[in-house]
Write a protein that holds these residues in place. Structure first.
Motif, short mmCIF file in Angstrom:
data_model
loop_
_atom_site.label_atom_id
_atom_site.label_comp_id
_atom_site.label_asym_id
_atom_site.label_seq_id
_atom_site.Cartn_x
_atom_site.Cartn_y
_atom_site.Cartn_z
N SER A 129 0.66 -1.05 -0.08
CA SER A 129 0.07 0.09 0.01
C SER A 129 0.88 1.36 0.04
CB SER A 129 -0.94 -0.23 1.22
OG SER A 129 -1.42 1.30 1.45
N PHE A 130 0.41 2.13 -0.67
CA PHE A 130 1.11 3.68 -0.91
C PHE A 130 1.11 3.93 0.70
CE2 PHE A 130 0.88 8.25 -0.93
CZ PHE A 130 1.53 8.42 -2.15
N GLU A 131 0.03 3.86 1.65
CA GLU A 131 -0.07 4.35 2.74
C GLU A 131 0.84 3.90 3.66
OE1 GLU A 131 -1.73 7.11 3.10
OE2 GLU A 131 -2.92 6.73 1.16
N THR A 132 1.44 2.61 3.49
CA THR A 132 2.60 2.31 4.25
C THR A 132 3.84 2.42 3.24
OG1 THR A 132 1.80 0.04 3.71
CG2 THR A 132 1.35 0.92 6.02
N GLU A 133 3.80 3.21 2.53
CA GLU A 133 5.18 3.39 1.73
C GLU A 133 5.56 1.87 0.92
OE1 GLU A 133 8.12 5.59 3.95
OE2 GLU A 133 6.77 7.35 3.55
N TYR A 134 4.57 0.96 0.74
CA TYR A 134 4.88 0.06 -0.20
C TYR A 134 5.65 -0.99 0.67
CZ TYR A 134 2.59 2.48 -3.90
OH TYR A 134 1.49 3.18 -4.68
N ARG A 135 5.84 -1.29 1.87
CA ARG A 135 6.62 -1.71 2.90
C ARG A 135 5.87 -3.32 2.89
NH1 ARG A 135 7.70 2.62 5.83
NH2 ARG A 135 6.06 1.92 7.09
N ILE A 136 6.65 -4.23 2.78
CA ILE A 136 6.10 -5.71 2.97
C ILE A 136 5.91 -6.22 4.48
CG2 ILE A 136 8.30 -6.91 2.95
CD1 ILE A 136 6.76 -8.88 0.75
N ASP A 137 4.62 -6.69 4.73
CA ASP A 137 4.39 -7.02 5.87
C ASP A 137 4.69 -8.67 5.72
OD1 ASP A 137 3.22 -8.52 7.91
OD2 ASP A 137 1.37 -6.82 8.13
N ILE A 138 5.61 -9.23 6.43
CA ILE A 138 6.11 -10.60 6.33
C ILE A 138 5.24 -11.60 6.78
CG2 ILE A 138 7.78 -12.19 6.70
CD1 ILE A 138 10.09 -9.86 6.49
N ASN A 139 4.63 -11.06 7.92
CA ASN A 139 3.45 -12.17 8.47
C ASN A 139 2.20 -12.08 7.52
OD1 ASN A 139 4.86 -12.79 10.74
ND2 ASN A 139 4.46 -10.98 11.90
N LYS A 140 1.82 -11.02 6.76
CA LYS A 140 0.88 -11.20 6.06
C LYS A 140 1.37 -12.00 4.70
CE LYS A 140 -1.76 -7.87 3.06
NZ LYS A 140 -1.61 -6.63 2.54
N LEU A 141 2.56 -11.86 4.15
CA LEU A 141 2.96 -12.49 3.18
C LEU A 141 2.88 -14.26 3.30
CD1 LEU A 141 4.90 -12.80 0.43
CD2 LEU A 141 6.59 -12.90 2.02
N PHE A 142 3.31 -14.47 4.66
CA PHE A 142 3.34 -15.84 4.90
C PHE A 142 1.69 -16.50 5.26
CE2 PHE A 142 7.72 -15.97 5.11
CZ PHE A 142 8.11 -17.06 4.56
N THR A 143 0.72 -15.49 5.40
CA THR A 143 -0.50 -16.17 5.50
C THR A 143 -0.92 -16.73 4.03
OG1 THR A 143 -1.62 -14.08 4.87
CG2 THR A 143 -1.36 -14.70 7.33
N GLN A 144 -0.42 -16.46 3.08
CA GLN A 144 -0.84 -16.67 1.56
C GLN A 144 0.20 -17.91 1.25
OE1 GLN A 144 -3.07 -14.82 -0.16
NE2 GLN A 144 -3.33 -13.64 1.74
N VAL A 145 1.10 -18.21 1.88
CA VAL A 145 2.13 -19.36 1.54
C VAL A 145 1.30 -20.56 1.85
CG1 VAL A 145 4.38 -20.34 1.69
CG2 VAL A 145 4.10 -17.93 1.95
N THR A 146 1.28 -21.39 0.89
CA THR A 146 0.79 -22.88 1.34
C THR A 146 1.82 -24.14 0.71
OG1 THR A 146 -0.31 -23.51 -1.04
CG2 THR A 146 -1.52 -21.79 0.60
N ASP A 147 1.31 -25.42 0.79
CA ASP A 147 2.20 -26.39 0.42
C ASP A 147 2.29 -26.27 -0.90
OD1 ASP A 147 2.91 -27.33 3.06
OD2 ASP A 147 1.10 -28.42 3.15
N LYS A 148 1.39 -25.69 -1.80
CA LYS A 148 1.49 -25.54 -3.20
C LYS A 148 2.22 -24.65 -3.55
CE LYS A 148 -2.92 -27.99 -4.29
NZ LYS A 148 -4.26 -27.71 -4.13
N THR A 149 2.85 -23.66 -2.75
CA THR A 149 3.37 -22.40 -3.21
C THR A 149 5.01 -22.92 -3.68
OG1 THR A 149 2.31 -21.33 -1.62
CG2 THR A 149 4.13 -20.02 -2.77
#
Ligand SMILES: Cc1ncc(COP(=O)(O)O)c(C=O)c1O
Length: 375
Positions: free
Chosen positions: A124-144
């Protein structure tokens, strides 16, 4: 349809007089790198097939930059083909590939184009496009099977820190050992003035693959020379085979010119980083002057950044008007829509035009912004 249409194709096919849409630095002219030795090498070049892994001297030079052995490198047709080969070789049907949004459109569209499941992590622009690693890992699955990050990011010029990349790599190793982390470093060497070049993530961990090219920082996108780097020998071998099965090899002419570009790299960087700094400073002043109307996220590298038309000043139809008036004045704008943002955002490239022309174009853009909001 395998590949959805995207307005970014206009950067190839439509060139307006005042181009603020480009992401590259100033285009290099062969004369800038010409010398007698190069002239002789060109005259005597045999126009044979190249090798599957790519010109050995060129790989050696790239290896020196990345501080890895040349055996870890495959020359590719730009970073775009590096991303393609990485995905093709690392992912199987029904696998999931994660990347961020906003992003270089072909990177996002390639995932489904190759038949994999696309998972986008919104920055997001509002968080200066920084990555939230915990949010990223909510998307990772055994198929990633692949996470593709871009640092510095197009269209924002924001970067991932070494700590972030290490955290992601180590968590993957522990929790998802079959998933690789691909770092697209296409803009890494596009610095401002005397700033140090950001170190590459090459060789940091064995589940990290890097991709880059000579397109953005050296001003040679028309060469179509990039590379993929990995310490995984089996992967490098597979990538070489996949390259042979698709494009056979790079053009030996391109490889020879690329070698000369790298020999002259220090001089090329000197002029281009100075130019980018001047462009950045001008853009900074322009943002400050127009701060009642726009906001930006200041980039860390790359001659590009994201500008937002403020919500309280631009209603939806005024955002549309911004694009119409810019085009009418021959100003080329890279819409946020291309990158998976809304039209309220646009990418501003400050490294492509001469400084005089950039100043003139930004002045014209100020006039457009004022005209729309005064109505
Ligand atoms: C992040 C990113 N990766 C890859 C590419 C493709 O570049 P190349 O010309 O090296 O294929 C681009 C081009 O804009 C880009 O922005």
């Amino acid at each position: 349809m395998k590949f959805p249409p995207n307005g970014i194709i206009s950067l190839l096919d439509e060139r307006l007089a005042f181009n603020l849409a480009e992401s590259t630095n100033q285009d290099l002219v062969l004369n800038e790198i010409w010398d007698e030795e190069f002239s002789q090498a060109l005259k005597n070049l045999k126009l044979e097939y190249g090798t599957s892994q790519g010109n050995e001297q060129l790989r050696e030079k790239i290896g020196e930059k990345l501080k890895v052995d040349k055996s870890e490198i495959v020359i590719t047709n730009g970073a775009a083909f590096g991303n393609f080969l990485a995905m093709l070789c690392l992912c199987a049907q029904k696998d999931e590939v994660i990347t961020v949004q906003p992003n270089f459109p072909p990177t996002m569209d390639l995932i489904e184009g190759l038949g994999f499941k696309k998972v986008l992590v919104k920055l997001s622009f509002e968080t200066e496009y920084r990555i939230d690693i915990n949010k990223l890992f909510t998307q990772v699955t055994d198929k990633t099977s692949l996470i593709l990050l871009v640092s510095p990011l197009n269209p924002t010029g924001t970067i991932h820190t070494k700590e972030e990349v290490l955290t992601i790599s180590e968590r993957l190793k522990k929790e998802y050992p079959n998933c690789h982390l691909l770092l697209d470093e296409t803009y890494r060497e596009a610095t401002y003035g005397d700033n140090e070049v950001i170190p590459s993530f090459a060789g940091l961990r064995d589940n990290i693959i890097t991709v880059s090219s000579l397109s953005k920082c050296h001003g040679t996108p028309g060469l179509r020379i990039g590379w993929l780097q990995s310490s995984n020998k089996a992967l490098i071998e597979q990538v070489g085979i996949a390259k042979m099965n698709t494009v056979i090899s790079n053009a030996v002419l391109d490889e020879l010119v690329a070698l000369q570009v790298l020999r002259k790299e220090a001089e090329i960087f000197k002029t281009r980083s100075r130019h980018s700094l001047a462009g950045l400073n001008l853009t900074k002043k322009w943002v400050e002057k127009n701060k009642a109307l726009i906001r930006w996220v200041e980039p860390k590298a790359g001659a590009l950044c994201c500008i937002k038309l403020k919500e309280n000043r631009f209603a939806k139809d005024q955002v549309e008007e911004f694009y119409v008036l810019s085009k009418a004045m021959e100003i080329q704008i890279a819409s946020g829509v291309w990158f998976g943002e809304s039209k309220r955002y646009f990418r501003l490239g400050f490294g492509y035009l001469t400084i005089e022309k950039l100043e003139l174009t930004l002045d014209q853009l100020s006039e457009i912004l004022n005209k729309i909001t005064q109505n």
